[in-house]
Motif scaffolding. Structure first.
Motif, PDB file in Angstrom:
ATOM      1  N   VAL A  57      52.218  29.758  36.238  1.00 34.88           N
ATOM      2  CA  VAL A  57      52.585  28.706  35.619  1.00 34.88           C
ATOM      3  C   VAL A  57      51.712  28.838  34.342  1.00 34.88           C
ATOM      4  CG1 VAL A  57      52.048  26.344  35.779  1.00 34.88           C
ATOM      5  CG2 VAL A  57      52.459  27.605  37.819  1.00 34.88           C
ATOM      6  N   ARG A  58      50.493  29.429  34.205  1.00 34.36           N
ATOM      7  CA  ARG A  58      49.725  29.480  32.905  1.00 34.36           C
ATOM      8  C   ARG A  58      50.589  30.313  32.124  1.00 34.36           C
ATOM      9  NH1 ARG A  58      45.436  28.663  36.275  1.00 34.36           N
ATOM     10  NH2 ARG A  58      44.277  27.045  35.885  1.00 34.36           N
ATOM     11  N   GLU A  59      51.088  31.575  32.601  1.00 33.27           N
ATOM     12  CA  GLU A  59      51.927  32.611  31.820  1.00 33.27           C
ATOM     13  C   GLU A  59      53.236  31.940  31.229  1.00 33.27           C
ATOM     14  OE1 GLU A  59      50.722  33.076  34.605  1.00 33.27           O
ATOM     15  OE2 GLU A  59      49.723  35.201  34.877  1.00 33.27           O
ATOM     16  N   ALA A  60      53.754  30.915  32.082  1.00 27.91           N
ATOM     17  CA  ALA A  60      55.044  30.668  31.433  1.00 27.91           C
ATOM     18  C   ALA A  60      54.808  29.591  30.218  1.00 27.91           C
ATOM     19  CB  ALA A  60      55.629  29.729  32.451  1.00 27.91           C
ATOM     20  N   GLY A  61      53.380  28.976  30.553  1.00 23.13           N
ATOM     21  CA  GLY A  61      52.891  28.122  29.143  1.00 23.13           C
ATOM     22  C   GLY A  61      52.792  28.639  28.042  1.00 23.13           C
ATOM     23  N   GLU A  62      52.412  30.081  28.154  1.00 23.99           N
ATOM     24  CA  GLU A  62      51.905  31.118  26.892  1.00 23.99           C
ATOM     25  C   GLU A  62      53.293  31.322  26.458  1.00 23.99           C
ATOM     26  OE1 GLU A  62      49.552  34.143  28.415  1.00 23.99           O
ATOM     27  OE2 GLU A  62      47.916  32.556  29.173  1.00 23.99           O
ATOM     28  N   VAL A  63      54.185  31.592  27.146  1.00 22.49           N
ATOM     29  CA  VAL A  63      55.402  32.101  26.486  1.00 22.49           C
ATOM     30  C   VAL A  63      56.120  30.912  25.889  1.00 22.49           C
ATOM     31  CG1 VAL A  63      57.959  32.726  27.021  1.00 22.49           C
ATOM     32  CG2 VAL A  63      55.974  33.794  28.114  1.00 22.49           C
ATOM     33  N   ALA A  64      56.018  29.733  26.667  1.00 25.94           N
ATOM     34  CA  ALA A  64      56.635  28.595  25.894  1.00 25.94           C
ATOM     35  C   ALA A  64      56.037  28.166  24.398  1.00 25.94           C
ATOM     36  CB  ALA A  64      56.326  27.157  26.695  1.00 25.94           C
ATOM     37  N   ALA A 110      51.017  21.228  29.634  1.00 29.97           N
ATOM     38  CA  ALA A 110      51.050  21.138  31.180  1.00 29.97           C
ATOM     39  C   ALA A 110      50.580  22.425  31.924  1.00 29.97           C
ATOM     40  CB  ALA A 110      52.196  20.229  31.553  1.00 29.97           C
ATOM     41  N   ALA A 111      51.408  23.379  31.689  1.00 30.34           N
ATOM     42  CA  ALA A 111      51.194  24.418  32.568  1.00 30.34           C
ATOM     43  C   ALA A 111      49.934  25.261  32.261  1.00 30.34           C
ATOM     44  CB  ALA A 111      52.407  25.463  31.861  1.00 30.34           C
ATOM     45  N   ALA A 112      49.024  25.120  31.153  1.00 26.43           N
ATOM     46  CA  ALA A 112      47.910  25.518  30.999  1.00 26.43           C
ATOM     47  C   ALA A 112      46.632  25.140  32.008  1.00 26.43           C
ATOM     48  CB  ALA A 112      47.337  25.223  29.522  1.00 26.43           C
ATOM     49  N   THR A 113      47.258  24.136  32.488  1.00 30.29           N
ATOM     50  CA  THR A 113      46.337  23.491  33.813  1.00 30.29           C
ATOM     51  C   THR A 113      46.465  24.196  35.062  1.00 30.29           C
ATOM     52  OG1 THR A 113      48.044  21.907  34.687  1.00 30.29           O
ATOM     53  CG2 THR A 113      46.586  21.081  32.881  1.00 30.29           C
ATOM     54  N   LYS A 118      52.864  19.701  37.553  1.00 28.78           N
ATOM     55  CA  LYS A 118      52.968  19.105  36.477  1.00 28.78           C
ATOM     56  C   LYS A 118      53.825  19.827  35.329  1.00 28.78           C
ATOM     57  CE  LYS A 118      48.639  17.474  35.281  1.00 28.78           C
ATOM     58  NZ  LYS A 118      47.082  17.451  34.757  1.00 28.78           N
ATOM     59  N   ALA A 119      53.588  21.203  35.388  1.00 30.44           N
ATOM     60  CA  ALA A 119      54.626  22.050  34.418  1.00 30.44           C
ATOM     61  C   ALA A 119      56.038  21.572  34.752  1.00 30.44           C
ATOM     62  CB  ALA A 119      54.204  23.467  34.581  1.00 30.44           C
ATOM     63  N   MET A 120      56.358  21.590  35.903  1.00 31.81           N
ATOM     64  CA  MET A 120      57.789  21.315  36.561  1.00 31.81           C
ATOM     65  C   MET A 120      57.963  20.082  35.883  1.00 31.81           C
ATOM     66  SD  MET A 120      59.122  24.139  37.477  1.00 31.81           S
ATOM     67  CE  MET A 120      60.784  23.450  38.457  1.00 31.81           C
ATOM     68  N   ALA A 121      57.362  18.946  35.992  1.00 33.28           N
ATOM     69  CA  ALA A 121      57.716  17.708  35.553  1.00 33.28           C
ATOM     70  C   ALA A 121      57.892  17.676  34.054  1.00 33.28           C
ATOM     71  CB  ALA A 121      56.477  16.716  35.802  1.00 33.28           C
ATOM     72  N   ALA A 122      57.302  18.721  33.412  1.00 30.56           N
ATOM     73  CA  ALA A 122      57.412  18.769  31.572  1.00 30.56           C
ATOM     74  C   ALA A 122      58.680  19.583  31.196  1.00 30.56           C
ATOM     75  CB  ALA A 122      56.024  19.297  31.232  1.00 30.56           C
ATOM     76  N   LEU A 123      59.299  20.369  32.240  1.00 27.78           N
ATOM     77  CA  LEU A 123      60.157  21.307  31.834  1.00 27.78           C
ATOM     78  C   LEU A 123      61.751  20.928  31.672  1.00 27.78           C
ATOM     79  CD1 LEU A 123      60.998  24.366  31.634  1.00 27.78           C
ATOM     80  CD2 LEU A 123      61.685  23.945  34.064  1.00 27.78           C
ATOM     81  N   PRO A 124      61.824  19.518  32.120  1.00 26.08           N
ATOM     82  CA  PRO A 124      63.272  18.866  31.640  1.00 26.08           C
ATOM     83  C   PRO A 124      63.209  18.247  30.245  1.00 26.08           C
ATOM     84  CG  PRO A 124      62.705  17.981  34.038  1.00 26.08           C
ATOM     85  CD  PRO A 124      61.389  18.773  33.560  1.00 26.08           C
ATOM     86  N   ARG A 125      62.068  17.889  29.700  1.00 27.38           N
ATOM     87  CA  ARG A 125      62.051  17.397  28.510  1.00 27.38           C
ATOM     88  C   ARG A 125      62.371  18.749  27.460  1.00 27.38           C
ATOM     89  NH1 ARG A 125      56.919  15.893  24.862  1.00 27.38           N
ATOM     90  NH2 ARG A 125      58.071  15.426  22.966  1.00 27.38           N
ATOM     91  N   LEU A 126      61.766  19.650  27.755  1.00 28.69           N
ATOM     92  CA  LEU A 126      62.049  20.934  27.138  1.00 28.69           C
ATOM     93  C   LEU A 126      63.619  21.422  27.095  1.00 28.69           C
ATOM     94  CD1 LEU A 126      61.241  23.632  25.536  1.00 28.69           C
ATOM     95  CD2 LEU A 126      60.563  24.430  27.495  1.00 28.69           C
ATOM     96  N   THR A 127      63.992  21.520  28.347  1.00 34.96           N
ATOM     97  CA  THR A 127      65.634  22.008  28.321  1.00 34.96           C
ATOM     98  C   THR A 127      66.556  20.828  27.853  1.00 34.96           C
ATOM     99  OG1 THR A 127      65.410  21.213  30.785  1.00 34.96           O
ATOM    100  CG2 THR A 127      65.096  23.601  30.235  1.00 34.96           C
TER     101      THR A 127
END
Length: 140
Positions: A57-64, A110-113, A118-127
């Motif tokens: 999750v944290r790595e996904a946030g870093e890429v984002a 969210a992913a940094a946590t 929490k990260a998955m809940a924030a993903l739809p706003r991104l996509t």
């Protein structure tokens, strides 16, 4: 025969009807920059989803953040003006792009946590910001 029927079905669907999206008339160099950026964004989204699927999750946030977030804004500023899509886009389209960067940064926070929920809940706003822009605008 199956392929021909599939092709006929695809050609008669509303998705392939007249393109009613707004035209964003960009110079060819800016179109090419934007095309490359959008392809890179798809690769970044794929990497983010792959990392999430691996519970990284944290790595996904870093890429984002690095590839899509507010950190990535302005990466075309050193290009000649004709090759810079941002300042030549319709203002509403440019706003959608800025919203996308903000959504990527929100996902990254969210992913940094480390909390996958929490990260998955924030993903739809991104996509969703990607979908909104591509649904409303075209460059040719």
């Amino acid at each position: 025969m199956k392929r021909l029927l599939l092709l006929a079905a695809l050609l008669t669907t509303p998705a392939l009807a007249q393109d009613t999206r707004f035209l964003a008339p960009l110079p060819p160099a800016a179109q090419e920059t934007l095309r490359k950026e959008m392809l890179d964004n798809l690769l970044a989204l794929n990497e983010i989803i792959t990392l999430l699927a691996s519970n990284k999750v944290r790595e996904a946030g870093e890429v984002a953040e690095q590839r899509l977030g507010q950190t990535a804004m302005g990466k075309n500023a050193a290009l000649p003006y004709d090759a810079r899509p941002g300042p030549q886009m319709p203002i509403e389209m440019h706003g959608l792009g800025r919203d996308g960067h903000a959504a990527a940064s929100a996902f990254a926070r969210a992913a940094a946590t480390g909390d996958a929920t929490k990260a998955m809940a924030a993903l739809p706003r991104l996509t969703g910001s990607c979908v909104a822009c591509h649904a409303l605008y075209r460059t040719r």
